[in-house]
Design an enzyme around this catalytic site. Structure first.
Site, PDB file in Angstrom:
ATOM      1  N   ALA A 128      42.988  51.116 -49.811  1.00 14.96           N
ATOM      2  CA  ALA A 128      41.626  50.939 -49.947  1.00 14.96           C
ATOM      3  C   ALA A 128      40.901  51.105 -51.230  1.00 14.96           C
ATOM      4  O   ALA A 128      40.000  50.687 -51.693  1.00 14.96           O
ATOM      5  CB  ALA A 128      40.903  51.530 -48.783  1.00 14.96           C
TER       6      ALA A 128
ATOM      7  N   ASP B 232      51.291  57.919 -49.288  1.00 13.05           N
ATOM      8  CA  ASP B 232      52.367  56.877 -49.534  1.00 13.05           C
ATOM      9  C   ASP B 232      52.600  56.421 -48.155  1.00 13.05           C
ATOM     10  O   ASP B 232      53.173  57.124 -47.226  1.00 13.05           O
ATOM     11  CB  ASP B 232      53.587  57.243 -50.288  1.00 13.05           C
ATOM     12  CG  ASP B 232      54.687  56.271 -50.312  1.00 13.05           C
ATOM     13  OD1 ASP B 232      54.339  55.204 -49.732  1.00 13.05           O
ATOM     14  OD2 ASP B 232      55.746  56.328 -51.156  1.00 13.05           O
TER      15      ASP B 232
ATOM     16  N   SER C  67      49.873  37.808 -43.011  1.00 11.64           N
ATOM     17  CA  SER C  67      49.587  36.759 -44.058  1.00 11.64           C
ATOM     18  C   SER C  67      50.228  35.497 -43.288  1.00 11.64           C
ATOM     19  O   SER C  67      51.161  35.354 -42.431  1.00 11.64           O
ATOM     20  CB  SER C  67      50.539  37.232 -45.182  1.00 11.64           C
ATOM     21  OG  SER C  67      50.492  36.198 -46.125  1.00 11.64           O
TER      22      SER C  67
ATOM     23  N   TYR D  64      58.737  39.829 -47.917  1.00 12.86           N
ATOM     24  CA  TYR D  64      57.285  39.862 -47.616  1.00 12.86           C
ATOM     25  C   TYR D  64      57.180  39.048 -46.245  1.00 12.86           C
ATOM     26  O   TYR D  64      56.434  39.688 -45.261  1.00 12.86           O
ATOM     27  CB  TYR D  64      56.686  39.132 -48.539  1.00 12.86           C
ATOM     28  CG  TYR D  64      55.245  39.397 -48.536  1.00 12.86           C
ATOM     29  CD1 TYR D  64      54.462  40.417 -48.764  1.00 12.86           C
ATOM     30  CD2 TYR D  64      54.372  38.192 -48.263  1.00 12.86           C
ATOM     31  CE1 TYR D  64      53.091  40.523 -48.847  1.00 12.86           C
ATOM     32  CE2 TYR D  64      53.109  38.371 -48.409  1.00 12.86           C
ATOM     33  CZ  TYR D  64      52.429  39.370 -48.621  1.00 12.86           C
ATOM     34  OH  TYR D  64      50.942  39.225 -48.329  1.00 12.86           O
TER      35      TYR D  64
HETATM   36  P1  NAP Z   1      46.389  44.517 -53.939  1.00  8.28           P
HETATM   37  O1  NAP Z   1      45.419  44.113 -54.800  1.00  8.28           O
HETATM   38  O2  NAP Z   1      47.901  44.425 -54.524  1.00  8.28           O
HETATM   39  O3  NAP Z   1      46.037  45.827 -53.467  1.00  8.28           O
HETATM   40  C1  NAP Z   1      47.043  46.610 -52.477  1.00  8.28           C
HETATM   41  C2  NAP Z   1      46.544  47.857 -52.124  1.00  8.28           C
HETATM   42  O4  NAP Z   1      47.535  48.640 -51.515  1.00  8.28           O
HETATM   43  C3  NAP Z   1      46.415  48.798 -53.358  1.00  8.28           C
HETATM   44  O5  NAP Z   1      45.203  49.526 -53.236  1.00  8.28           O
HETATM   45  C4  NAP Z   1      47.660  49.831 -53.362  1.00  8.28           C
HETATM   46  O6  NAP Z   1      47.516  50.946 -54.228  1.00  8.28           O
HETATM   47  C5  NAP Z   1      48.012  49.798 -52.032  1.00  8.28           C
HETATM   48  N1  NAP Z   1      49.211  50.397 -51.806  1.00  8.28           N
HETATM   49  C6  NAP Z   1      50.195  49.847 -52.143  1.00  8.28           C
HETATM   50  N2  NAP Z   1      51.527  50.408 -51.706  1.00  8.28           N
HETATM   51  C7  NAP Z   1      51.017  51.458 -51.063  1.00  8.28           C
HETATM   52  C8  NAP Z   1      51.541  52.523 -50.524  1.00  8.28           C
HETATM   53  N3  NAP Z   1      52.702  52.842 -50.568  1.00  8.28           N
HETATM   54  N4  NAP Z   1      50.934  53.489 -49.976  1.00  8.28           N
HETATM   55  C9  NAP Z   1      49.410  53.464 -49.974  1.00  8.28           C
HETATM   56  N5  NAP Z   1      48.894  52.229 -50.728  1.00  8.28           N
HETATM   57  C10 NAP Z   1      49.485  51.511 -50.952  1.00  8.28           C
HETATM   58  O7  NAP Z   1      46.742  43.454 -52.763  1.00  8.28           O
HETATM   59  P2  NAP Z   1      45.710  42.593 -51.769  1.00  8.28           P
HETATM   60  O8  NAP Z   1      45.636  41.311 -52.267  1.00  8.28           O
HETATM   61  O9  NAP Z   1      44.428  43.465 -51.895  1.00  8.28           O
HETATM   62  O10 NAP Z   1      46.380  42.793 -50.498  1.00  8.28           O
HETATM   63  C11 NAP Z   1      45.824  43.619 -49.394  1.00  8.28           C
HETATM   64  C12 NAP Z   1      46.733  43.285 -48.181  1.00  8.28           C
HETATM   65  O11 NAP Z   1      46.506  41.843 -47.919  1.00  8.28           O
HETATM   66  C13 NAP Z   1      48.019  43.448 -48.302  1.00  8.28           C
HETATM   67  O12 NAP Z   1      48.770  43.759 -47.061  1.00  8.28           O
HETATM   68  C14 NAP Z   1      48.493  41.781 -48.440  1.00  8.28           C
HETATM   69  O13 NAP Z   1      50.059  41.826 -48.152  1.00  8.28           O
HETATM   70  C15 NAP Z   1      47.682  41.191 -47.651  1.00  8.28           C
HETATM   71  N6  NAP Z   1      47.502  39.616 -48.255  1.00  8.28           N
HETATM   72  C16 NAP Z   1      47.022  39.364 -49.445  1.00  8.28           C
HETATM   73  C17 NAP Z   1      46.897  38.093 -49.824  1.00  8.28           C
HETATM   74  C18 NAP Z   1      46.188  37.786 -50.925  1.00  8.28           C
HETATM   75  O14 NAP Z   1      46.278  36.299 -51.352  1.00  8.28           O
HETATM   76  N7  NAP Z   1      45.868  38.524 -51.818  1.00  8.28           N
HETATM   77  C19 NAP Z   1      47.141  36.887 -48.805  1.00  8.28           C
HETATM   78  C20 NAP Z   1      47.921  37.307 -47.779  1.00  8.28           C
HETATM   79  C21 NAP Z   1      48.049  38.632 -47.237  1.00  8.28           C
HETATM   80  P3  NAP Z   1      47.559  51.011 -55.503  1.00  8.28           P
HETATM   81  O15 NAP Z   1      46.677  50.331 -56.334  1.00  8.28           O
HETATM   82  O16 NAP Z   1      47.552  52.749 -55.716  1.00  8.28           O
HETATM   83  O17 NAP Z   1      49.143  50.738 -56.039  1.00  8.28           O
END
Ligand code: NAP
Length: 248
Positions: free
Chosen positions: A16, A64, A143, A156
């Site tokens: 978050a 984590d 996704s 992924y």
């Molecule tokens: P993001 O900006 O990279 O943010 C991901 C978040 O997850 C970050 O706050 C990160 O923390 C946290 N995280 C990563 N590894 C973790 C772990 N081991 N334990 C706890 N927290 C962890 O990604 P997003 O675009 O917001 O994506 C959020 C979700 O939507 C993901 O599941 C992604 O696969 C999905 N999604 C995104 C898209 C898109 O277009 N963006 C499309 C389809 C699906 P840190 O900052 O501390 O590393």
């Protein structure tokens, strides 16, 4: 404008600290929920302040999610601090892209652990409390890549397709206990994850989006809120695509 309300409910949101997870946290706070916010890094102070400014309680849990014991700690801390657990949003996710022939085992294992094993571990811990309360909603972020695939993302895509199989099975297990399990499958959403794409890839993607733009974080957050809310009380096992029509 009439807002969706989840007033008085408590929610755990993983990942978050930024991006879509942060957007979900802000939307949930506006909708009246007390929040347990997890991230790998500390949750930013301004997000904590925002949730409080909406009159909601907030607890932060640095952990984590690829580790089962950390997932259990997230849920137990949330229940201890907030008193109950109504909603779990499995949002944390990462990419480690590469063509399969060049993908090493660590790229596979890390993505599967963060994106899929976490959903198992957090859901299992949360469900214990939800079954007791005979009430609950789980929303996991899949996704469209988990539905239609994407070259360079075998790891992924497998993790995101895994979330769908897992959640549909869990929806069948828990339907009789008044616990709903749904998924949101975003397309390409403007965020740190997609900002990392090169210009050619962005153009190629947009050519396949009938609505002609990338989605916004709020588009995903609104879908998650709706699925978690009483407005979706007869919906379980569903995958709601938020993709501008890309994968229809
Ligand atoms: P993001 O900006 O990279 O943010 C991901 C978040 O997850 C970050 O706050 C990160 O923390 C946290 N995280 C990563 N590894 C973790 C772990 N081991 N334990 C706890 N927290 C962890 O990604 P997003 O675009 O917001 O994506 C959020 C979700 O939507 C993901 O599941 C992604 O696969 C999905 N999604 C995104 C898209 C898109 O277009 N963006 C499309 C389809 C699906 P840190 O900052 O501390 O590393």
């Amino acid at each position: 404008m009439k807002r969706i309300s989840i007033e008085g409910q408590t929610a755990v949101i993983t990942g978050a600290g930024r991006g879509i997870g942060r957007g979900i946290a802000e939307e949930f706070a506006r909708a009246g929920a007390d929040l347990a916010l997890n991230d790998y890094n500390p949750i930013p102070d301004d997000l904590v302040e925002f949730v409080k400014s909406e009159g909601r309680r907030v607890v932060t849990i640095q952990a984590d999610v690829s580790k089962t014991s950390d997932c259990e700690r997230i849920i137990e801390t949330a229940v201890k601090e907030l008193g109950r657990l109504d909603i779990l949003v499995n949002n944390a996710g990462i990419t480690r892209d590469g063509l399969l022939m060049r993908m090493d085992e660590a790229q596979w294992d890390t993505v599967l652990a963060v994106n899929l094993k976490s959903v198992f571990a957090c859901s299992r811990a949360a469900v214990k409390h939800m079954v007791r309360a005979r009430k609950g909603a789980i929303v996991s972020i899949s996704s469209i890549v988990g539905i239609i695939g994407n070259a360079g993302q075998c790891n992924y895509a497998a993790s995101k397709a895994g979330i769908i199989g897992f959640s549909k099975s869990l929806a069948r297990e828990l339907g009789g206990r008044n616990i709903r399990v749904n998924m949101v499958a975003p397309g390409f959403i403007t965020s740190d994850m997609t900002n990392a794409l090169d210009e050619k890839t962005r153009e190629r993607v947009l050519a396949n989006v009938p609505l002609g733009t990338f989605g916004q974080i709020a588009d995903v957050a609104n879908a998650v809120l709706w699925l978690a809310s009483p407005l979706a009380s007869y919906i379980t096992g569903a995958v709601l695509q938020v993709d501008g029509g890309m994968a229809m």
